[in-house]
Motif scaffolding. Structure first.
Motif: not given
Ligand code: GTP
Ligand code: SPV
Ligand code: MN
Length: 617
Positions: A291-315
């Motif tokens: 999903l991190a490297m998803l290349r959408p099959s539907i027209r006009g949509w793009t996905v950019e990769t930021i990470g594939d396994d771990i996220a650190w999240i802060r308010p």
């Protein structure tokens, strides 16, 4: 293709001119040196090598491993600057049964972790690490998780006698002198120690993949230390990853008001050019990298990769939750990664890759199940044996992996090292039955309930029976450094600390029909689910309420041949099986001895009520 013979030299000359200890002359640096010397006094390596992270040092390190037989250099024309490693058959995945949380109080580890008394564990570790690096080099590897000096970043140092671990940590994190400099300036850092547990007697020849049958992966959350013994593989050896960035970091997050999560991170851009940031928690080998490297099959949509396994999240100050990918590389599952399933990953792997436990082709390249539709006539399998399509075993190990720098993915965001505001969180798992393709939560606490109740079929990423259904709350079951019920509570609290919260959805790409076939095409087609979610955020897509959450009133199926019958089955919610599942959740919550937050037991009761109402029809 030549495969170098293993030498009997414990210290190939390649590295001789590298590795001298730097000098900073600060008290903080002296503290690091004292610790290095203390561990060296225990483990008794022949030599200490301070890693500077330079390209020339890396090339020398890789060269020494080729000479030693640990790495096979792949065909330079086919796969430039790339290598294959073969682990021992007994060292192929994470070992949850040998992973310990040595917190002072047993209740702080909770029922989902193996607890060890810290004093007893220290005595055990003193025993197994005593002389464990004899005949080897101990590398000092200073690393940063998150960009060097970044506001959410954290520093660590790994001491290891495995050059393979050094080469991997260099890809997966940021390694180099600028980190040592920050440490010398007084920036806090986490201590991690790793030994493959295979000391060499004088003149004894080394093996290609040294390891020890006895294994320990131990975390001391109260003192922020990690000790790993006996394994050279993946999360057991790259201590910055699961040990630090999840188990230790989850404890830091609890204490400091942030979150360390087993999540991929992407930016989705709609055809109108609006950007949304999505984080997704799926258990190991359940589709994060895909999903991190998803290349959408539907027209006009793009996905950019930021990470594939771990996220650190802060308010953030604006009331939103901000996330970074603390890693710098991908340690991705090879099997099932192919041109038709994840073309972006295949393109990321053209050069500068370390492959582990995949098959070797006759022309010195790599292959694994699912890479291409046509299967090569002959291969050398992951254990070094001849293999043909008639062989009754896979050519690549099911948990074989690639290690490659994140920057090399063609889909990587230009600003992937910066924090991004989260719009959506997804929870998922591998569920052949029951769980619909996508369900929208009613609110944060309901979403947290979805996360807390993820179950998933076991994969080859850890020991255990593949396919067996097990609980994996938030995809963090093997990675939470403290009591999972307190972690649930932390999620509830985080929901109160940030007023502009992401929307939470549950997804399941893996539902099967009675005939055992996947009902949903998955991979690039998962973009259709993302489209519906984004349109929900924008207020332009409709949903239908069910007892377990909201499902799409309509999904964009233009261009795929999912039948109405399959679609109905993908979204079928059977009140009886869901009531049975609710009973199992109640039992699961009970194992925490009353520590599960009331917000979640309330969610459970409300869901049961809704299901009973639905059943009465
Ligand atoms: P870890 O690195 O262990 O945390 O795993 P991960 O979650 O990143 O897993 P990854 O994306 O590498 O996927 C593992 C397996 O899931 C591969 O064999 C994929 O082919 C398969 N997979 C991923 N996405 C889909 C999907 O949408 N449908 C189906 N059927 N399989 C998928
Ligand atoms: C996982 O098992 O979730 C992985 C691989 O990402 S490892 O780094 O070995 O834990
Ligand atoms: Mn993972």
């Amino acid at each position: 293709m030549t495969i170098a013979e293993p030498t009997t030299l414990a210290h190939p000359t390649h590295l001789a001119e590298y590795g001298t200890q730097p000098e900073y002359g600060t008290a903080a640096f002296d503290e690091l040196v004292d610790w290095v010397n203390e561990i060296a006094a225990l483990t008794k390596p022949d030599r200490i090598h301070w890693v500077d992270g330079s390209d020339s040092e890396r090339q020398a390190l890789l060269g020494s491993m080729v000479a030693q037989g640990t790495l096979i250099k792949l065909n330079e024309d086919k796969r430039p600057n790339s290598y294959l490693a073969r682990s021992g058959a007994g060292d192929v995945a994470r070992l949850e049964s040998r992973t310990f949380i040595a917190s002072e109080h047993k209740t702080d580890a909770g029922p989902t972790n193996n607890w060890a008394d810290p004093a007893e564990m220290r005595a055990t570790l003193d025993g197994v690490f005593d002389g464990s690096m004899r005949g080897r080099t101990m590398f000092v590897v200073p690393f940063s998780m998150g960009k060097v000096g970044g506001p959410i970043s954290q520093l660590g140092v790994q001491l290891t006698d495995s050059p393979y671990a050094v080469a991997s940590v260099e890809v997966m994190t940021r390694v180099g002198d600028e980190i040592t400099e920050l440490i010398a300036d007084g920036t806090p850092w986490v201590r991690t120690v790793h030994s493959v547990g295979h000391p060499l007697e004088l003149g004894e020849a080394d093996v290609a993949w040294p390891s020890n049958d006895e294994k320990y992966i131990v975390h001391f959350p109260d003192t922020l230390e990690v000790f790993s013994f006996g394994s050279g593989y993946g999360g057991n050896a790259i201590l910055a990853k699961k040990c630090f960035a999840l188990r230790i970091a989850s404890v830091l997050g609890r204490d400091q008001g942030w979150m360390a999560e087993h999540m991929l991170l992407i930016r989705v851009v709609s055809p109108e050019g609006r950007a949304y940031h999505v984080a997704a928690a799926f258990p190991s080998a359940c589709g994060k990298t895909n999903l991190a490297m998803l290349r959408p099959s539907i027209r006009g949509w793009t996905v950019e990769t930021i990470g594939d396994d771990i996220a650190w999240i802060r308010p953030g100050n604006d009331g939103r939750l901000y996330a970074i990918n603390p890693e710098a590389g991908f340690f991705g599952v090879a099997p099932g990664t192919g041109e038709s399933t994840n073309i972006t990953a295949v393109e990321s792997l053209r050069e500068n890759v370390i492959f582990t436990n995949v098959a070797l082709t006759d022309d010195g390249d790599v292959w694994w199940e699912g890479l291409t539709d046509t299967v090569p006539d002959h291969l050398i399998d992951w254990q070094g044996n001849d293999w043909t399509p008639d062989s009754d075993r896979p050519a690549a190990h099911p948990n074989s992996r690639f290690t490659v720098s994140a920057a090399q993915a063609p889909s990587i965001s230009d600003d992937w090292e910066e924090a991004v505001p989260l719009d959506v969180i997804l929870f998922g798992g591998r569920r052949a039955t029951n769980v619909p393709l996508v369900v929208e939560s009613f609110d944060w606490n309901h979403g947290a309930f979805m996360g807390a109740t993820i179950s998933s079929e076991r994969t080859a990423a850890a020991e255990g029976t593949v396919g067996e259904l097990r609980r994996d709350p938030f995809a963090m079951m093997p990675f939470c450094g403290y009591n999972m019920a307190d972690y649930f509570g932390h999620w509830i609290e985080m929901g109160q600390s940030a007023p502009a919260l992401p929307a939470i959805y549950q997804v399941n790409w893996f539902r099967k029909g009675d005939d055992g076939r996947f009902l949903w095409p998955g991979f690039a087609e998962n973009s259709r689910v993302i489209e519906w979610i984004v349109r929900r955020l924008e207020g332009s897509a409709d949903a239908v309420e069910t007892p377990i959450g909201r499902v799409p009133a309509e999904l964009n199926l233009d261009g795929i041949d999912t039948t109405d019958a399959d679609l109905a089955e993908l979204f079928a919610i059977d009140p009886d099986s869901w009531l049975a599942e609710t009973d199992l959740t109640e039992e699961f919550f009970k194992t925490f001895d009353g520590r599960v937050p009331a917000e979640l037991t309330d969610q459970l009761a409300a869901q049961r009520d809704r299901l009973q109402t639905a059943k009465r029809g």
